[in-house]
Every structure is written in C-alpha cells, then in structure tokens.
Design a protein around this motif. Structure first.
Motif, short mmCIF file in Angstrom:
data_model
loop_
_atom_site.label_atom_id
_atom_site.label_comp_id
_atom_site.label_asym_id
_atom_site.label_seq_id
_atom_site.Cartn_x
_atom_site.Cartn_y
_atom_site.Cartn_z
N UNK A 54 -10.94 -1.73 0.87
CA UNK A 54 -10.49 -2.99 1.33
C UNK A 54 -9.03 -2.60 0.64
N UNK A 55 -7.62 -3.25 0.38
CA UNK A 55 -7.02 -3.45 -0.22
C UNK A 55 -6.19 -5.07 0.64
N UNK A 56 -5.96 -5.44 -0.68
CA UNK A 56 -5.67 -6.80 -0.36
C UNK A 56 -4.63 -7.30 -1.82
N UNK A 108 -4.52 -3.38 3.70
CA UNK A 108 -5.50 -2.57 4.38
C UNK A 108 -6.86 -2.21 4.62
N UNK A 109 -7.37 -1.44 5.57
CA UNK A 109 -8.59 -1.10 5.54
C UNK A 109 -9.40 0.19 5.44
N UNK A 110 -9.47 1.40 4.80
CA UNK A 110 -9.15 2.75 5.50
C UNK A 110 -10.86 3.04 5.60
N UNK A 169 -5.71 -5.89 -5.12
CA UNK A 169 -6.79 -5.26 -5.33
C UNK A 169 -7.75 -4.79 -4.47
N UNK A 170 -8.81 -3.98 -4.88
CA UNK A 170 -8.95 -2.86 -3.73
C UNK A 170 -10.86 -3.42 -4.06
N UNK A 171 -11.40 -3.10 -2.82
CA UNK A 171 -12.47 -3.07 -3.24
C UNK A 171 -13.82 -2.61 -1.62
N UNK A 172 -14.75 -2.45 -1.78
CA UNK A 172 -15.42 -1.75 -0.83
C UNK A 172 -16.50 -2.70 0.28
#
Length: 484
Positions: free
Chosen positions: A389-391, A360-362, A404-407
């Motif tokens: 972003x969630x991957x 996802x990309x919120x 993982x999550x990042x921006x």
C-alpha cells in the motif's frame, strides 16, 4: 588179567597197559595165572542204581534251574509291561468334520474317547509319584472314614478308582481338548487347523504321574463335502451415497427394501468418516442373528447372501483445496476485487482524508496455507492476498508532504472445490490486519508532541510473514508467491 596200576583189563601177554601205558611185569602174569586177586587196591566200581540216581538228581537240578529262570523271566516281562511308558499318539483319535453349506460352512472336531479308553484302559497305570500325589489330593477331599477306606487300596489305585467308576485312561481322555481356527464361513477347499489345548504343565504332570508319553501336533484339514446353496445379491437393495466435504466426507447407505431376507441383514462400512474423493470403502453384510450365522438364511429363505462385501469408490464430495495451483484466475479476481474494496473502505473510514490519502494498493502475491493431514483444524485452508500500500501524508500549513509504503492483507478461508470443479467460498467472510504501526512526521503539533498517524498493517514483510505463516506452521503447510 588186570593192570596193576589202573585196574584196566588187558589181554594176556601184553607188555603195556593200553589205557595208562604201565609196563606189565612177570609177577602180574603170575598172579593172573594163579587166579589170585591183584595185590594193589582196585578202584571201586559204581553201582548201576547209584549211577541212575545221580543222573536223575542231576537232571532234576537242571530242570529246576531252568524253571526258576523261566519263572523269573515271566515275572520280569509282567513287571516291564506293567510299568513301562506307553507312547500315545493323540492325533489318531481326532477327526475334523464339516457341516453347513458352501461359503458358510462350519468346522468342528471330535475326540474318540471311547476308542482311547478301549485301547489304553488296561495299560495306563500310576507311577510311584502318581500314587503319592493322588493319595495326597484325596486327603483334602475325603472324610476320615473315606480316607481310611482309600488307604486300603493305596497299593492298587486302579481298584480305588474303580470304586468311583473311573480309570486312569478316562482321567487322560477327559483332559483332552482342542480348537479349530477359521472354523466359520467356510467354503470347500479352505484350510483349517486343529490345535491341541494341552498346556506344558498338564502334559508334564500326566507323563510324570502316569506311565505314558504323549505325542501330538497340529492337524491341518481341508474343507470338503459342503453343498452349494442358492444365493442372492444383498447389495441390489442398497443405495450408497457420500456426503460432506473432503477430507471429512461420510459414507451412507439406504436400504431400499426392508422386507423378506433383507430384514435379517446387517450392513457395516470398514471406514465411514474422514473420506475424500477417490478413497475406497467396503460395505460388508452379515446376518443380524450373528456375523457368521448364514445358515439362518438357508433354513428360513432357502438361500444365502453372496457376495458378503462390496467396495465403492468415494465420489461427488466437495473438497477443500490443498494447493495454490487449485485457485483459478476467476476466483483470484473475485478475491482481489473484494480485498481492494475492503482496503478502500478502511482508508475512508479510518484515515484523516485531509491529511492522509490512499495512493495505490498493489497485489504482490499470496500466502496459501492448507491443513496438514491428521490434524483437525476448524479452518481447512487460508488464502492470504498480500498488498503493498502506498499512501501520502500532507500538512500544507506546515509545508509538509511525504509518501509511505506498508503491507496489508485480506484473508479468505475454507475455499472448496465442488463436484463440478468450480470453487466455492464465502466472499464476505474475510480477515484484515488487526496489527498496526505508527508513522511520525516529526512536525510539532503545538501540544508538546508531533503529528503521528496509525496504519493497520506492517511496515516490513518479515513481521507480516511471522503473523500470517510462522505461527501456523505446526498445523498447516504453506506456499508463498509474495515477491518481496
């Protein structure tokens, strides 16, 4: 009979002298009776002619004394009037005059030097210091023979000046100058001021070397007597327009008529560049033959331009937005859709899709940056849409799975508002992160290492904020709606 003491004649039988009071003795009467002279010395009686002579001499001395005093008085008066200081009110010799036509008149001045020379031609003289200074000056400009001739007149420099057809009064009058401020483009009722152009040192020298004291001051005048001229509106033949994008708009004018009186006009804006909607600019008109030479129009066209300036309000310019609130929902939706597509394309092209997948990309907000006033930046604003972003990372053969999550961001720039209020920007001109970070699974890859994957973006918002905002704050102001 006579008194024996004072010689005064007294009546017979008197016991005392009526003049000195002396007692009259019997012998006195006896002498008087016998007709014998008085036996004491009698005072000498002055001769009549001697009295007249003495009286005449006395009167002559008195007359002579009075004459000497009178002569000395005359000399003193002549001396006083020849060396005394003459106070001269210079303002009496100035006249301010006006010419031309109402709204384009001129002011000038005249100094009546003829009247000045007539009033003071015989009164202004050199002081002792003046004579000495003039003779010294002459030594530097005259030949020896001329200087010898000049020295003959050293005691009377007025005579010397006459040899050159000059007088001390003329020396003063020829040194008198002034100026009139605000002396062009005048209308009846305008105020002008005449100011003497006499330096302190010149005044000091004239008063030192000549028997004068100068008195003067500024003279105020009020314009009057200018005739009205026929006018025409020089802006009827002008079209003013505004081009460019605020705050860098530009004012332009088009001259619709180039013939007749318009051919002799020049137009100038007080501010031509760096304009935004709502600004005011003033267009001024002047004669092509001189900024104040409006008499040209009267002489050649029988009329003058009026008014000579006109103010216009800037409008119709596109403008760069300067606040987040100017972004409407429709524009944000278009940006968001493009950003999502760009992120998906990046993941598809750069990730090992058998291992790493985009979940996802919120959208979590935006950083908006606008150019600060007075700076000249190439990009006028930035709209940074920020995503969390969630991957997932999956290595089935190793039984490994993790999320993982990042921006991540997508940046659009130079968003502007058109005259009709709609927003315009290049949807295909955007930036994405060039920075990246690594995620290490810790799973041995069989080559003395571990499985590690690189992601473009930031593993925390602080790093991202420094990258997107902090490094720009010198030239940009910012707003943030990012939730994290």
């Amino acid at each position: 009979m006579f008194c024996a003491k004072c010689g005064n004649q007294i009546e017979d039988g008197a016991a005392f002298c009526p003049k000195c009071g002396a007692k009259i003795s019997g012998s006195d009467y006896a002498n008087a009776a016998s007709g014998q002279p008085w036996n004491q010395a009698q005072p000498a009686q002055p001769d009549f002619m001697d009295k007249i002579e003495k009286e005449s001499a006395k009167q002559r001395n008195t007359i002579i004394g009075i004459g000497v005093v009178a002569v000395l008085a005359v000399i003193a008066v002549v001396f006083f009037f020849s060396v005394r200081k003459h106070t001269i009110n210079l303002n009496k010799y100035v006249e301010i005059t006006y010419s031309g036509y109402n709204t384009c008149g001129t002011a000038s001045y005249t100094i009546d030097k003829d009247k000045f020379n007539k009033d003071f031609g015989s009164k202004i003289k050199f002081t002792k210091s003046g004579k000495k200074s003039l003779m010294k000056d002459l030594e530097g400009v005259l030949s020896d023979s001329e200087l010898d001739q000049a020295k003959k007149y050293a005691g009377n420099l007025d005579k010397l000046l006459e040899q050159f057809g000059y007088t001390p009064a003329q020396m003063v009058s020829e040194s008198l100058y002034g100026s009139v401020d605000n002396n062009r483009g005048l209308s009846n009722g305008d105020k002008v001021t005449f100011t003497w152009n006499i330096s302190d040192s010149d005044k000091e020298q004239m008063e030192k070397y000549l028997n004068i004291k100068l008195k003067y001051s500024d003279i105020d005048g009020k314009v009057k007597g200018l005739e009205d001229a026929t006018t025409f509106d020089p802006f009827e033949g002008i079209t003013v327009s505004f081009t460019g994008i605020a705050p860098d708009g530009r004012a332009e004018y088009t001259l619709n008529s180039s013939g007749g009186e318009y051919s002799a006009l020049s137009y100038n804006f007080d501010k031509r560049d760096g304009l935004s909607n709502g600004d005011e600019v003033t267009l001024s008109v002047s004669s092509s033959y001189g900024s104040d030479n409006m008499d040209y129009f009267v002489e050649n066209y029988g009329k003058i331009p009026s008014p000579t300036e006109k103010t216009y309000t800037v409008e119709g310019l596109s403008s760069y937005i300067t606040a987040m609130s100017e972004l409407d929902q429709d524009t944000l939706a278009k940006m968001n859709a493009q950003a999502q597509d760009a992120l998906k394309a990046y993941a598809a092209q750069s990730w090992n899709n058998e291992v790493v997948k985009l979940l996802s990309a919120d959208y979590i907000g935006a950083y908006f940056l606008a150019e600060k006033p007075g700076t000249e930046m190439y990009d006028k604003n930035y709209v940074n849409l920020v995503y969390k972003v969630n991957a997932s990372v999956s290595i089935p053969e190793e039984g490994y799975y993790n999320e993982i999550s990042f921006y991540y961001f997508t940046r659009f720039k130079n968003v502007m508002k058109l005259d009709d209020g709609t927003l315009s920007f290049d949807l295909n001109n955007y930036d994405t992160p060039s920075d990246s970070f690594s995620f290490d699974t810790g799973i041995n890859d069989g080559w003395w290492g571990t499985y590690s994957y690189s992601f473009r973006g930031y593993d925390n918002t602080d790093t991202m904020f420094n990258k997107l905002v902090t490094q720009y704050v010198e030239n940009y102001s910012y707003e943030s709606t990012v939730a994290e």
